[in-house]
Design a protein around this motif. Sequence first.
Motif, PDB file in Angstrom:
ATOM      1  N   ARG A   1       0.818  -1.209   0.000  1.00 49.37           N
ATOM      2  CA  ARG A   1       0.000   0.000   0.000  1.00 49.37           C
ATOM      3  C   ARG A   1       0.856   1.265   0.000  1.00 49.37           C
ATOM      4  N   THR A   2       1.948   1.282   0.789  1.00 54.18           N
ATOM      5  CA  THR A   2       2.744   2.501   0.881  1.00 54.18           C
ATOM      6  C   THR A   2       3.706   2.635  -0.302  1.00 54.18           C
ATOM      7  N   GLY A   3       3.832   1.560  -1.104  1.00 54.94           N
ATOM      8  CA  GLY A   3       4.727   1.619  -2.263  1.00 54.94           C
ATOM      9  C   GLY A   3       6.187   1.510  -1.869  1.00 54.94           C
ATOM     10  N   ARG A   4       6.454   1.148  -0.618  1.00 56.45           N
ATOM     11  CA  ARG A   4       7.839   1.083  -0.169  1.00 56.45           C
ATOM     12  C   ARG A   4       8.570  -0.082  -0.828  1.00 56.45           C
ATOM     13  N   ASN A   5       9.826   0.140  -1.180  1.00 48.62           N
ATOM     14  CA  ASN A   5      10.699  -0.873  -1.782  1.00 48.62           C
ATOM     15  C   ASN A   5      10.255  -1.365  -3.150  1.00 48.62           C
ATOM     16  N   TRP A   6       9.333  -0.645  -3.798  1.00 49.71           N
ATOM     17  CA  TRP A   6       8.878  -1.020  -5.128  1.00 49.71           C
ATOM     18  C   TRP A   6       9.695  -0.282  -6.189  1.00 49.71           C
ATOM     19  N   VAL A   7      10.178  -0.988  -7.201  1.00 47.01           N
ATOM     20  CA  VAL A   7      10.887  -0.318  -8.277  1.00 47.01           C
ATOM     21  C   VAL A   7       9.897   0.036  -9.377  1.00 47.01           C
ATOM     22  N   VAL A   8      10.010   1.268  -9.900  1.00 47.48           N
ATOM     23  CA  VAL A   8       9.080   1.748 -10.911  1.00 47.48           C
ATOM     24  C   VAL A   8       9.787   1.736 -12.259  1.00 47.48           C
ATOM     25  N   GLU A   9       9.088   1.356 -13.298  1.00 51.86           N
ATOM     26  CA  GLU A   9       9.724   1.336 -14.616  1.00 51.86           C
ATOM     27  C   GLU A   9       9.910   2.754 -15.157  1.00 51.86           C
ATOM     28  N   GLN A  10      11.092   3.046 -15.697  1.00 52.65           N
ATOM     29  CA  GLN A  10      11.430   4.396 -16.163  1.00 52.65           C
ATOM     30  C   GLN A  10      11.755   4.362 -17.664  1.00 52.65           C
ATOM     31  N   PRO A  11      11.752   5.531 -18.334  1.00 50.02           N
ATOM     32  CA  PRO A  11      12.073   5.564 -19.765  1.00 50.02           C
ATOM     33  C   PRO A  11      13.469   5.012 -20.069  1.00 50.02           C
ATOM     34  N   LEU A  12      14.409   5.149 -19.132  1.00 46.42           N
ATOM     35  CA  LEU A  12      15.695   4.467 -19.259  1.00 46.42           C
ATOM     36  C   LEU A  12      16.248   4.204 -17.865  1.00 46.42           C
TER      37      LEU A  12
ATOM     38  N   PHE B   1      14.011   3.443  -5.605  1.00 49.99           N
ATOM     39  CA  PHE B   1      12.797   2.952  -4.954  1.00 49.99           C
ATOM     40  C   PHE B   1      12.546   3.780  -3.698  1.00 49.99           C
ATOM     41  N   LYS B   2      11.324   3.693  -3.192  1.00 49.84           N
ATOM     42  CA  LYS B   2      10.961   4.437  -1.991  1.00 49.84           C
ATOM     43  C   LYS B   2      11.449   3.647  -0.781  1.00 49.84           C
ATOM     44  N   ALA B   3      12.450   4.165  -0.074  1.00 49.92           N
ATOM     45  CA  ALA B   3      13.083   3.390   0.991  1.00 49.92           C
ATOM     46  C   ALA B   3      12.417   3.598   2.350  1.00 49.92           C
ATOM     47  N   GLU B   4      11.731   4.722   2.516  1.00 50.18           N
ATOM     48  CA  GLU B   4      11.083   5.036   3.794  1.00 50.18           C
ATOM     49  C   GLU B   4       9.581   5.151   3.567  1.00 50.18           C
ATOM     50  N   PRO B   5       8.750   4.824   4.590  1.00 50.46           N
ATOM     51  CA  PRO B   5       7.298   4.903   4.371  1.00 50.46           C
ATOM     52  C   PRO B   5       6.812   6.335   4.149  1.00 50.46           C
ATOM     53  N   LEU B   6       7.511   7.340   4.728  1.00 51.01           N
ATOM     54  CA  LEU B   6       7.070   8.746   4.677  1.00 51.01           C
ATOM     55  C   LEU B   6       5.601   8.874   5.061  1.00 51.01           C
ATOM     56  N   SER B   7       5.240   8.147   6.100  1.00 45.37           N
ATOM     57  CA  SER B   7       3.889   8.192   6.656  1.00 45.37           C
ATOM     58  C   SER B   7       3.812   9.366   7.627  1.00 45.37           C
ATOM     59  N   MET B   8       2.605   9.697   8.049  1.00 44.87           N
ATOM     60  CA  MET B   8       2.423  10.761   9.029  1.00 44.87           C
ATOM     61  C   MET B   8       3.221  10.433  10.300  1.00 44.87           C
TER      62      MET B   8
END
Length: 218
Positions: free
Chosen positions: A40-51, A154-161
């Motif tokens: 849900r928080t997207g943490r540790n997910w790699v996102v596909e980029q143009p390169l 990737f997003k390494a921290e949750p950056l939650s409230m």
Amino acid sequence: MAQIFSRSADTWLRLGLLVLFVGLTGGLLVALALDRSDYRTGRNWVVEQPLPFSHAHHVGELKIDCRYCHSSVESSAMASLPPTETCMTCHSQIWKNADLLEPLRKSLRESQPLHWQRVVELPDYVYFHHGVHVNAGVGCSECHGAVDRMQLMFKAEPLSMGQCLACHRDPAPHLRPAGQVTRLQWHTDQDRRALGEQLMKDRRIDPRGLSDCGICHR
Ligand code: HEC
Ligand code: HEC
Ligand code: HEC
Ligand code: HEC
Ligand code: HEC
């Protein structure tokens, strides 16, 4: 009175109720776990980029400073992403014919910016400002992790409230001297709290009020 249901039917009913109860609580627990999960928080997910741009290579090995590419991070709310021209200061000479860099050359030829996908993003109802944090001496790694080791971002921290508030209530041990914010592997042998409290005085940072709802929800 005659028994309406047989003994075995009664057992089946109890068993059925038990299965239903276990199923419901189980489902609820799974739902709660998912709500806090990296999914849900997207943490540790790699996102596909143009390169496949590598921070590990450009920051970790080549030692390019964050501000070379994220040029407004000290002055603005947004850190900003680099335009193609920034990459081309090097890649018009280095690896200039590599297939991997074709999207970069195409972007320059056609004057179309690359469409980098965002990796770290807050909901619209939260206000954030990079410049304030950088100038207060909060290191990039506090919120973005070991970027210099990431092949792909990737997003390494949750950056939650909760994470925002934990620091806002007690920022001292998180602060660094001037000039160390973009040095991800910075460390000191000094006592972090004593150092941080001194820095807070010097910079006139007052933690009272930093946890008020209106600071982040304006
Ligand atoms: C200060 C110089 C410099 C800048 C600026 C720069 N690069 Fe590089 N880049 C390099 C060097 C050096 C290499 C490695 C070449 C080699 O391995 O022989 C490289 C390699 C790459 C590679 C190959 C894969 C890898 O990481 O080994 C990609 C893709 C890449 N760069 C993309 C970019 C993009 C996109 C930008 C702009 C956001 C950019 N570079 C900005 C110097 C630079
Ligand atoms: C050579 C250019 C370059 C340098 C130097 C660089 N970055 Fe980046 N950064 C990029 C590019 C291009 C992207 C977008 C592609 C991606 O997400 O990998 C990006 C994306 C990011 C993101 C994700 C933003 C989002 O929400 O999509 C973060 C966080 C980030 N960089 C932090 C840093 C930090 C911290 C440093 C210094 C330690 C740094 N970067 C140094 C080029 C650079
Ligand atoms: C206190 C936490 C915090 C610190 C410190 C921090 N960031 Fe961020 N960063 C965020 C958050 C939160 C977002 C998402 C902002 C949004 O969606 O509005 C973000 C987004 C980004 C982005 C995406 C694009 C943009 O313009 O916002 C980049 C690039 C980035 N940060 C780089 C950096 C660099 C480089 C540093 C250090 C000089 C740094 N950040 C320090 C929390 C932080
Ligand atoms: C590691 C510590 C740390 C984290 C994590 C952190 N902050 Fe902060 N933040 C600070 C400090 C320190 C200040 C006070 C700066 C000052 O007063 O000069 C501050 C100030 C602010 C301000 C006030 C800006 C202004 O205009 O006065 C906002 C808004 C804010 N933070 C939002 C956030 C949000 C949203 C998050 C979570 C995504 C977050 N912060 C996470 C340390 C942190
Ligand atoms: C330091 C920054 C900060 C402060 C102060 C803050 N919030 Fe938040 N708040 C956030 C962030 C960041 C999110 C987004 C969390 C996420 O996306 O997971 C959030 C989300 C929320 C949500 C959405 C529901 C949720 O949990 O996702 C509510 C409601 C909320 N905050 C209420 C409050 C109230 C009430 C206060 C004051 C007591 C407060 N906030 C103070 C940063 C802050």
